[in-house]
Scaffold this motif. Structure first.
Motif, PDB file in Angstrom:
ATOM      1  N   TYR A   3       0.841  -1.204   0.000  1.00  0.00           N
ATOM      2  CA  TYR A   3       0.000   0.000   0.000  1.00  0.00           C
ATOM      3  C   TYR A   3       0.877   1.255   0.000  1.00  0.00           C
ATOM      4  CZ  TYR A   3      -3.802   3.080   1.449  1.00  0.00           C
ATOM      5  OH  TYR A   3      -4.728   4.081   1.503  1.00  0.00           O
ATOM      6  N   CYS A   4       1.982   1.200   0.751  1.00  0.00           N
ATOM      7  CA  CYS A   4       2.882   2.363   0.809  1.00  0.00           C
ATOM      8  C   CYS A   4       3.734   2.473  -0.454  1.00  0.00           C
ATOM      9  CB  CYS A   4       3.817   2.260   2.008  1.00  0.00           C
ATOM     10  SG  CYS A   4       2.965   2.432   3.572  1.00  0.00           S
ATOM     11  N   ALA A   5       3.950   1.339  -1.149  1.00  0.00           N
ATOM     12  CA  ALA A   5       4.859   1.366  -2.294  1.00  0.00           C
ATOM     13  C   ALA A   5       4.145   1.706  -3.593  1.00  0.00           C
ATOM     14  CB  ALA A   5       5.564   0.017  -2.436  1.00  0.00           C
ATOM     15  N   ALA A   6       2.831   1.477  -3.650  1.00  0.00           N
ATOM     16  CA  ALA A   6       2.119   1.732  -4.908  1.00  0.00           C
ATOM     17  C   ALA A   6       1.974   3.235  -5.109  1.00  0.00           C
ATOM     18  CB  ALA A   6       0.750   1.068  -4.881  1.00  0.00           C
ATOM     19  N   PRO A  25       1.094   7.174   0.990  1.00  0.00           N
ATOM     20  CA  PRO A  25       0.846   8.424   1.714  1.00  0.00           C
ATOM     21  C   PRO A  25       1.818   9.528   1.269  1.00  0.00           C
ATOM     22  CG  PRO A  25       1.180   6.596   3.241  1.00  0.00           C
ATOM     23  CD  PRO A  25       1.460   6.072   1.888  1.00  0.00           C
ATOM     24  N   SER A  26       3.056   9.142   0.926  1.00  0.00           N
ATOM     25  CA  SER A  26       4.007  10.162   0.517  1.00  0.00           C
ATOM     26  C   SER A  26       4.975   9.586  -0.509  1.00  0.00           C
ATOM     27  CB  SER A  26       4.783  10.650   1.740  1.00  0.00           C
ATOM     28  OG  SER A  26       6.055  11.093   1.358  1.00  0.00           O
ATOM     29  N   LEU A  27       5.038  10.259  -1.679  1.00  0.00           N
ATOM     30  CA  LEU A  27       5.892   9.737  -2.756  1.00  0.00           C
ATOM     31  C   LEU A  27       7.372   9.906  -2.439  1.00  0.00           C
ATOM     32  CD1 LEU A  27       4.389  10.721  -6.211  1.00  0.00           C
ATOM     33  CD2 LEU A  27       5.182   8.480  -5.492  1.00  0.00           C
ATOM     34  N   LEU A  60      10.101   0.586  -0.918  1.00  0.00           N
ATOM     35  CA  LEU A  60      10.804  -0.094  -2.012  1.00  0.00           C
ATOM     36  C   LEU A  60      12.108  -0.711  -1.512  1.00  0.00           C
ATOM     37  CD1 LEU A  60      10.334   2.231  -5.103  1.00  0.00           C
ATOM     38  CD2 LEU A  60       9.186   0.097  -4.552  1.00  0.00           C
ATOM     39  N   PHE A  61      12.779  -0.029  -0.585  1.00  0.00           N
ATOM     40  CA  PHE A  61      14.025  -0.596  -0.062  1.00  0.00           C
ATOM     41  C   PHE A  61      13.743  -1.874   0.726  1.00  0.00           C
ATOM     42  CE2 PHE A  61      17.358  -1.069   3.137  1.00  0.00           C
ATOM     43  CZ  PHE A  61      18.448  -1.164   2.293  1.00  0.00           C
ATOM     44  N   ILE A  62      12.666  -1.846   1.521  1.00  0.00           N
ATOM     45  CA  ILE A  62      12.309  -3.062   2.264  1.00  0.00           C
ATOM     46  C   ILE A  62      12.056  -4.197   1.281  1.00  0.00           C
ATOM     47  CG2 ILE A  62      10.571  -4.125   3.761  1.00  0.00           C
ATOM     48  CD1 ILE A  62      10.169  -1.419   5.050  1.00  0.00           C
ATOM     49  N   ILE A  63      11.335  -3.900   0.204  1.00  0.00           N
ATOM     50  CA  ILE A  63      11.007  -4.937  -0.776  1.00  0.00           C
ATOM     51  C   ILE A  63      12.287  -5.499  -1.396  1.00  0.00           C
ATOM     52  CG2 ILE A  63       9.940  -5.315  -3.022  1.00  0.00           C
ATOM     53  CD1 ILE A  63       7.759  -3.381  -2.185  1.00  0.00           C
ATOM     54  N   VAL A  64      13.198  -4.613  -1.819  1.00  0.00           N
ATOM     55  CA  VAL A  64      14.407  -5.100  -2.476  1.00  0.00           C
ATOM     56  C   VAL A  64      15.275  -5.905  -1.518  1.00  0.00           C
ATOM     57  CG1 VAL A  64      16.574  -4.401  -3.535  1.00  0.00           C
ATOM     58  CG2 VAL A  64      14.482  -3.339  -4.246  1.00  0.00           C
ATOM     59  N   SER A  65      15.442  -5.421  -0.281  1.00  0.00           N
ATOM     60  CA  SER A  65      16.337  -6.183   0.604  1.00  0.00           C
ATOM     61  C   SER A  65      15.733  -7.524   0.951  1.00  0.00           C
ATOM     62  CB  SER A  65      16.699  -5.411   1.874  1.00  0.00           C
ATOM     63  OG  SER A  65      15.829  -4.376   2.108  1.00  0.00           O
ATOM     64  N   LEU A 125       2.019  -7.327  -5.386  1.00  0.00           N
ATOM     65  CA  LEU A 125       0.781  -6.690  -4.948  1.00  0.00           C
ATOM     66  C   LEU A 125       0.775  -5.205  -5.306  1.00  0.00           C
ATOM     67  CD1 LEU A 125      -1.826  -7.307  -3.546  1.00  0.00           C
ATOM     68  CD2 LEU A 125      -0.763  -6.757  -1.379  1.00  0.00           C
ATOM     69  N   TYR A 126       1.914  -4.537  -5.114  1.00  0.00           N
ATOM     70  CA  TYR A 126       1.894  -3.099  -5.425  1.00  0.00           C
ATOM     71  C   TYR A 126       1.781  -2.882  -6.925  1.00  0.00           C
ATOM     72  CZ  TYR A 126       6.636  -1.570  -6.999  1.00  0.00           C
ATOM     73  OH  TYR A 126       7.777  -1.327  -7.698  1.00  0.00           O
ATOM     74  N   GLU A 127       2.333  -3.801  -7.720  1.00  0.00           N
ATOM     75  CA  GLU A 127       2.140  -3.675  -9.168  1.00  0.00           C
ATOM     76  C   GLU A 127       0.669  -3.853  -9.530  1.00  0.00           C
ATOM     77  OE1 GLU A 127       6.595  -5.046 -10.531  1.00  0.00           O
ATOM     78  OE2 GLU A 127       4.937  -6.471 -10.753  1.00  0.00           O
ATOM     79  N   ALA A 128       0.010  -4.775  -8.817  1.00  0.00           N
ATOM     80  CA  ALA A 128      -1.428  -4.975  -9.066  1.00  0.00           C
ATOM     81  C   ALA A 128      -2.207  -3.729  -8.663  1.00  0.00           C
ATOM     82  CB  ALA A 128      -1.932  -6.193  -8.292  1.00  0.00           C
ATOM     83  N   ILE A 129      -1.821  -3.109  -7.539  1.00  0.00           N
ATOM     84  CA  ILE A 129      -2.534  -1.904  -7.090  1.00  0.00           C
ATOM     85  C   ILE A 129      -2.350  -0.773  -8.102  1.00  0.00           C
ATOM     86  CG2 ILE A 129      -2.660  -0.133  -5.293  1.00  0.00           C
ATOM     87  CD1 ILE A 129      -1.880  -2.163  -3.258  1.00  0.00           C
ATOM     88  N   GLU A 130      -1.143  -0.676  -8.682  1.00  0.00           N
ATOM     89  CA  GLU A 130      -0.904   0.404  -9.645  1.00  0.00           C
ATOM     90  C   GLU A 130      -1.697   0.204 -10.931  1.00  0.00           C
ATOM     91  OE1 GLU A 130       3.330   0.792 -10.119  1.00  0.00           O
ATOM     92  OE2 GLU A 130       3.509   1.981  -8.303  1.00  0.00           O
ATOM     93  N   GLU A 131      -2.102  -1.049 -11.189  1.00  0.00           N
ATOM     94  CA  GLU A 131      -2.804  -1.311 -12.451  1.00  0.00           C
ATOM     95  C   GLU A 131      -4.317  -1.264 -12.313  1.00  0.00           C
ATOM     96  OE1 GLU A 131      -1.241  -5.014 -13.793  1.00  0.00           O
ATOM     97  OE2 GLU A 131       0.721  -4.118 -14.197  1.00  0.00           O
TER      98      GLU A 131
END
Lengths: 268, 271
Positions: free
Chosen positions: B102-105, B110-112, B120-125, B165-171
Motif C-alpha cells: 500500500y505504501c509502495a504503490a 501516503p508520501s511519494l 521499495l528498499f524493504i522490498i528489495v532487501s 501486490l503493489y504492481e497490481a494496485i498500480e494497475e
C-alpha cells in the motif's frame, strides 16, 4: 398525488465466496489447521530471549558495516560469484533451448515431449541447495560444483518458460515459413524464434539476476562464491563483515534489476 | 528489412549492415566474457575430481537404491513441520506485505518522497536475500528450530508478495475508485470499496503462488538448523545413510509436485 416511498434498504458487501457452506468449511478448516500447527511448534522463549542481544548486535553491526578487515576474502567471493553467474547462465540457457523446444507440445513428438517434461520437472523440484550438496559430492568443493548446480537449475526455469512461450505462439507465421519449403532448422529459426525471442531475452536477464542471488547460497554447502565467505563470517560471529556482504549483495541485485529493466527496453 | 543493391541484383538481407555489426560485436563481447569467466573458474577447479565424477555418480546411485521404505514412518513429523514453515511463513509474509505494498504503490502511497522509497528498499532487501541466509541469521538469533524457519520464510516472502501486490494496485481501474470517492466516502472507505475488491483476486493468486514456492524453499532450511525435512536430510547425508537420503528426495519431489498441483488448481479457481 402520492409519492411512492421505498423501504430504506441497507446495502451489504457481497461475500467473497458465494456458497455459504464452502465459506464456513474453509474458515473452519483454516482455524483447525492453525490451532494444530501452532500447537506443534515449540518455541523456546528462553533461548529467544537469550538470543535477542545477539540480534541487537547484528542489527547494530549494520551501522557501520565492516568492509575493510575481510575485504580480500569478500572481493574474491564476490568475483567468484559473478563468474559463476555468467558461466552458468550462458550454459544453462544454451542447454535449455533444445529441452525447451522438446517440451513444447505443439512442435515436439510425444516421446520427446514426455522425456523433456520429466527433465524439467526434476530440475524444478529440487531447491538449488539440495542439488549443490550432490554436485559438491561429485565434483569436489569450489566454484565448479556451484556452476553445475546453477546451470542445472537454470534449465528447469528457462526450459519450462520457453516451452510455454512456444506453445502460446501464433501458428500462422510458422506455417507460412513452412509453406516456403523451409527445413526444420530454418522453420525453427525463422518461424518460431522471432516470436519468442523478445520475452526470452528479458527472462534471460531475470535468470542472471536469480543466479547471482542463488550463488550466494550454494556457497554455504561448499559450492564456492560469496556464500562461503558469508557462512564463515557467521561462524566467526563477525556480524559486521556479514552485514557488509549482505549490503554488497543487495547493492548488486538492485543494480542488476535497474540495468536489466533498461536493457529490456532497449532490446524490445 | 534491408535490401542490398549489388550492381544489378537485389539481395534480401535479414538486417541492416550496422545492426548486423552491432549484433556481432555483442556476441563477440559476450563470448569473450564467457571464456574469461570460465577460465577463472577452471583455475580453481581440481579437474581430476571432475573427470572422476561419472564413476562417483554411479557409485552414489548404487548406494541409494533401493530407498529405505521403512524410514517413511519417521518422516511424518518433519514433513508436517516443513508444511507448517511454508504455510505459516506465507501467512505472516502476506499480512506484513499488505501495508508495505500500500505504501509502495504510486497511487495509494501516503508520501511519494518519503514513504515510497523506504517501502521499495524493504522490498528489495527482502527479495535479494535468500531464505537460507535469513535462516542462517535467525538460527544464531532465536536458536535452531521451526520458529526460525517460519520467520526466515516470512521475511523472504514479504518482498515478493509486496512487489507483485503493489504492481497490481498500480494497475487498478481508477474510474471505480473515482466513483466510490464521488459518493463522499472517506479515505478508508475508498480503499475498502474501491481498491480492495479490484486487487483481491490478484492478492489471493500471489499468496498461493508464494506458498507453492515456499514449500520448495522450506525443504532446505533444516540444513542450517531451521527445522523441517532438511534437518533429517542433513543428518542422513552426514551419516552416509544413502538409502534414507533417496527416500527423502522422493518424498520432497512428491510434496513439491502435490503443492504445485494444489496451487495451480486454486489459482485456476480464483482467476
Amino acid at each position: 398525488m402520492t409519492i411512492a416511498t421505498a423501504e430504506p434498504r441497507r446495502w451489504n458487501k457481497p461475500p467473497l465466496i458465494k456458497r455459504a457452506w464452502l465459506r464456513w468449511a474453509l474458515g473452519l478448516g483454516a482455524a483447525v489447521y492453525l490451532a494444530l500447527a501452532l500447537g506443534t511448534i515449540d518455541v523456546n522463549w528462553v533461548r529467544v530471549w537469550d538470543g535477542l542481544p545477539r540480534g541487537v548486535r547484528f542489527v547494530t553491526a549494520f551501522f557501520p558495516p565492516d568492509f575493510t578487515s575481510r575485504w580480500d576474502e569478500i572481493a574474491e567471493g564476490i568475483a567468484e560469484s559473478i563468474w559463476m553467474t555468467i558461466v552458468s547462465t550462458a550454459i544453462g540457457i544454451a542447454l535449455s533451448i533444445p529441452i525447451g523446444i522438446g517440451a513444447a507440445r505443439n512442435i515436439a513428438p510425444a516421446p520427446v515431449y514426455y522425456f523433456c517434461r520429466a527433465v524439467l520437472a526434476v530440475s524444478r523440484s529440487f531447491q538449488e541447495v539440495i542439488l549443490a550438496i550432490f554436485f559438491v559430492k561429485l565434483f569436489g568443493f569450489g566454484p565448479f560444483a556451484g556452476f553445475v548446480t546453477l546451470s542445472f537449475a537454470t534449465i528447469g526455469f528457462y526450459g519450462k518458460l520457453l516451452a510455454e512461450d512456444i506453445e502460446d505462439m501464433d501458428p500462422a507465421p510458422a506455417e507460412a515459413v513452412r509453406a516456403t519449403g523451409a527445413g526444420w532448422l530454418q522453420w525453427i529459426n525463422y518461424g518460431v524464434q522471432p516470436q519468442v525471442m523478445p520475452r526470452m531475452i528479458g527472462l534471460g536477464l531475470y535468470r542472471l539476476d536469480i543466479n547471482f542471488r542463488e550463488s550466494a547460497v550454494v556457497g554455504i554447502v561448499g559450492g564456492g562464491g560469496i556464500g562461503a565467505t558469508l557462512n564463515t563470517a557467521f561462524d566467526r560471529y563477525e556480524f559486521d563483515s556479514a552485514a557488509a556482504i549482505l549490503l554488497i549483495i543487495i547493492g548488486i541485485v538492485m543494480l542488476a534489476e535497474y540495468s536489466s529493466g533498461y536493457l529490456r527496453r532497449w532490446v524490445q | 528489412m534491408a535490401v542490398a543493391t549489388t550492381e544489378v541484383k537485389k539481395i534480401w538481407q535479414h538486417r541492416e549492415r550496422n545492426a548486423q555489426l552491432a549484433i556481432w560485436a555483442a556476441w563477440l563481447a559476450g563470448t569473450a566474457l564467457f571464456v574469461f569467466s570460465f577460465q577463472l573458474i577452471s583455475e580453481k577447479t581440481i579437474w581430476a575430481f571432475v573427470w572422476d565424477a561419472p564413476t562417483q555418480a554411479g557409485d552414489l546411485a548404487g548406494r541409494m537404491v533401493p530407498p529405505d521404505w521403512a524410514f517413511i514412518a519417521q518422516l511424518g513429523r518433519p514433513i508436517w513441520d516443513t508444511l507448517n514453515i511454508a504455510t505459516l511463513g506465507t501467512v505472516a509474509a502476506v499480512i506484513l506485505a499488505v501495508p508495505i505494498a500500500y505504501c509502495a504503490a504510486r497511487n495509494t502511497t501516503p508520501s511519494l518522497t518519503l514513504v515510497r522509497p523506504v517501502a521499495l528498499f524493504i522490498i528489495v532487501s527482502s527479495r535479494s536475500i535468500n531464505a537460507l541466509i535469513w535462516a542462517l541469521m535467525l538460527v544464531t538469533i532465536v536458536g535452531p528450530g521451526v520458529f526460525a524457519g517460519i520467520i526466515a520464510i516470512g521475511l523472504r516472502s514479504i518482498g515478493f508478495c509486496a512487489k507483485l501486490l503493489y504492481e497490481a494496485i498500480e494497475e487498478i481501474d481508477e474510474a471505480q475508485v473515482e466513483a466510490v470517492r464521488a459518493t463522499g466516502a472517506s479515505r478508508a472507505q475508498v480503499t475498502a470499496y474501491g481498491i480492495v475488491p479490484q486487487v483481491l483476486p490478484a492478492f489471493a493468486g500471489i499468496s498461493v503462488f508464494r506458498w507453492d514456492i515456499n514449500i520448495r524453499e522450506s525443504t532446505v532450511l533444516g540444513l542450517v538448523g531451521a527445522g523441517g525435512i532438511g534437518l533429517e536430510l542433513n543428518s542422513a547425508i552426514t551419516t552416509l545413510a544413502w538409502t534414507q537420503v533417496s527416500l527423502m528426495l522422493l518424498v520432497i519431489v512428491a510434496t513439491v509436485i502435490v503443492g504445485e498441483w494444489v496451487s495451480a488448481k486454486v489459482r485456476h479457481a480464483i482467476i
